[in-house]
Design an enzyme around this catalytic site. Sequence first.
Site, PDB file in Angstrom:
ATOM      1  N   ILE A 251      73.517  62.738  58.291  1.00  0.00           N
ATOM      2  CA  ILE A 251      73.203  64.125  57.955  1.00  0.00           C
ATOM      3  C   ILE A 251      74.248  64.516  56.909  1.00  0.00           C
ATOM      4  O   ILE A 251      75.401  64.782  57.241  1.00  0.00           O
ATOM      5  CB  ILE A 251      73.272  65.054  59.183  1.00  0.00           C
ATOM      6  CG1 ILE A 251      72.265  64.607  60.238  1.00  0.00           C
ATOM      7  CG2 ILE A 251      73.004  66.497  58.772  1.00  0.00           C
ATOM      8  CD1 ILE A 251      72.252  65.445  61.490  1.00  0.00           C
ATOM      9  N   PRO A 252      73.866  64.519  55.633  1.00  0.00           N
ATOM     10  CA  PRO A 252      74.859  64.476  54.550  1.00  0.00           C
ATOM     11  C   PRO A 252      75.513  65.812  54.226  1.00  0.00           C
ATOM     12  O   PRO A 252      75.344  66.362  53.130  1.00  0.00           O
ATOM     13  CB  PRO A 252      74.031  63.948  53.367  1.00  0.00           C
ATOM     14  CG  PRO A 252      72.658  64.476  53.628  1.00  0.00           C
ATOM     15  CD  PRO A 252      72.480  64.436  55.125  1.00  0.00           C
ATOM     16  N   CYS A 253      76.304  66.315  55.140  1.00  0.00           N
ATOM     17  CA  CYS A 253      77.011  67.559  54.865  1.00  0.00           C
ATOM     18  C   CYS A 253      78.052  67.375  53.754  1.00  0.00           C
ATOM     19  O   CYS A 253      78.512  68.360  53.164  1.00  0.00           O
ATOM     20  CB  CYS A 253      77.653  68.116  56.131  1.00  0.00           C
ATOM     21  SG  CYS A 253      78.777  66.995  56.975  1.00  0.00           S
ATOM     22  N   HIS A 254      78.412  66.109  53.458  1.00  0.00           N
ATOM     23  CA  HIS A 254      79.356  65.875  52.371  1.00  0.00           C
ATOM     24  C   HIS A 254      78.750  66.210  51.008  1.00  0.00           C
ATOM     25  O   HIS A 254      79.472  66.315  50.019  1.00  0.00           O
ATOM     26  CB  HIS A 254      79.825  64.410  52.386  1.00  0.00           C
ATOM     27  CG  HIS A 254      78.729  63.406  52.230  1.00  0.00           C
ATOM     28  ND1 HIS A 254      77.921  63.011  53.278  1.00  0.00           N
ATOM     29  CD2 HIS A 254      78.285  62.718  51.147  1.00  0.00           C
ATOM     30  CE1 HIS A 254      77.045  62.113  52.852  1.00  0.00           C
ATOM     31  NE2 HIS A 254      77.238  61.921  51.559  1.00  0.00           N
ATOM     32  N   ARG A 255      77.442  66.405  50.947  1.00  0.00           N
ATOM     33  CA  ARG A 255      76.781  66.742  49.690  1.00  0.00           C
ATOM     34  C   ARG A 255      76.779  68.243  49.408  1.00  0.00           C
ATOM     35  O   ARG A 255      76.271  68.667  48.374  1.00  0.00           O
ATOM     36  CB  ARG A 255      75.336  66.240  49.707  1.00  0.00           C
ATOM     37  CG  ARG A 255      75.221  64.734  49.789  1.00  0.00           C
ATOM     38  CD  ARG A 255      73.762  64.307  49.836  1.00  0.00           C
ATOM     39  NE  ARG A 255      73.650  62.862  49.970  1.00  0.00           N
ATOM     40  CZ  ARG A 255      72.496  62.207  50.119  1.00  0.00           C
ATOM     41  NH1 ARG A 255      71.366  62.898  50.158  1.00  0.00           N
ATOM     42  NH2 ARG A 255      72.473  60.897  50.222  1.00  0.00           N
TER      43      ARG A 255
END
Length: 284
Positions: A251-255
């Site tokens: 779940i790409p919260c780093h994006r």
Amino acid sequence: MMTAQNLDLDTACRDYRRIASALAWLGENWRDHPDLDAAARSTGLSPHHFQRLFTRWVGLSPKKYVGALAHGAAREALEDGASILDAAFDAGLSGPGRLHDLFIAHEAVTPGDAKRRGAGLSFVWGATPTPFGEAVLLIAPRGLSALAFAEPDIDTAFDDLHARFPAADYVRDDAEARAWAGRIFLGGGPGAPVPLALYGTPWQRQVWRALLEIPAGETTSYKSIAEQVRTPKAARAVGAAVGANPVAWLIPCHRVIAADGQLTGYHWGVERKRAMLAYEAAAR
């Protein structure tokens, strides 16, 4: 017995710190166009070893990577009027694309499960190396419930996850966690499913689903996520839900970056966020 998968994960985990350090150093010093010897010294490696490791991990030689930063900076500065340094920092490190070959089936559990603080639930948990350092995985019968990087250590990471569901039963199985890490980071072939069992409020799950929809090759802002979930004035609440994301990387919260294009706080460290974006830029 060490399998090829184990060796790949161990090697990737060991190399992560050096590459993250190198990326940070190059991000700060690219305008000086440092030579290979200077970049290698920043990691404590020989120039030959550093060149091979950096090229294998990032997909570009250190020289070409610096060139990409400079080119991106000039282009973004011209288009947006931003400073060259800010534009390079953003454009050079914001290329999501790692998840194009993964099919993620996210399945929400009942609110009652979470309300009972995990009573009656059983989790398998374990520690494993990953390309971004040691991680702790929490696995429910329906799928992966958490992937947290071990900062500052494995015990602290597990305690953080355990606090979410203190009444649940936990069994440690590092081999199972390693198998899931291989499935996540090494891939199981096109379309290989990575099911997620997400324990959270309906609001949090709505935000997490929005994160899953960020297209490969793009980043977005908290404000944009708020607009997507139809609460455009709730960027701060979105930020809290993003920060509560229990499943790093998939779940790409780093994006998600700030509205001004800057990298902002990341639950598992801005250094790791920067490394993830660079890793995805290379994959793109």
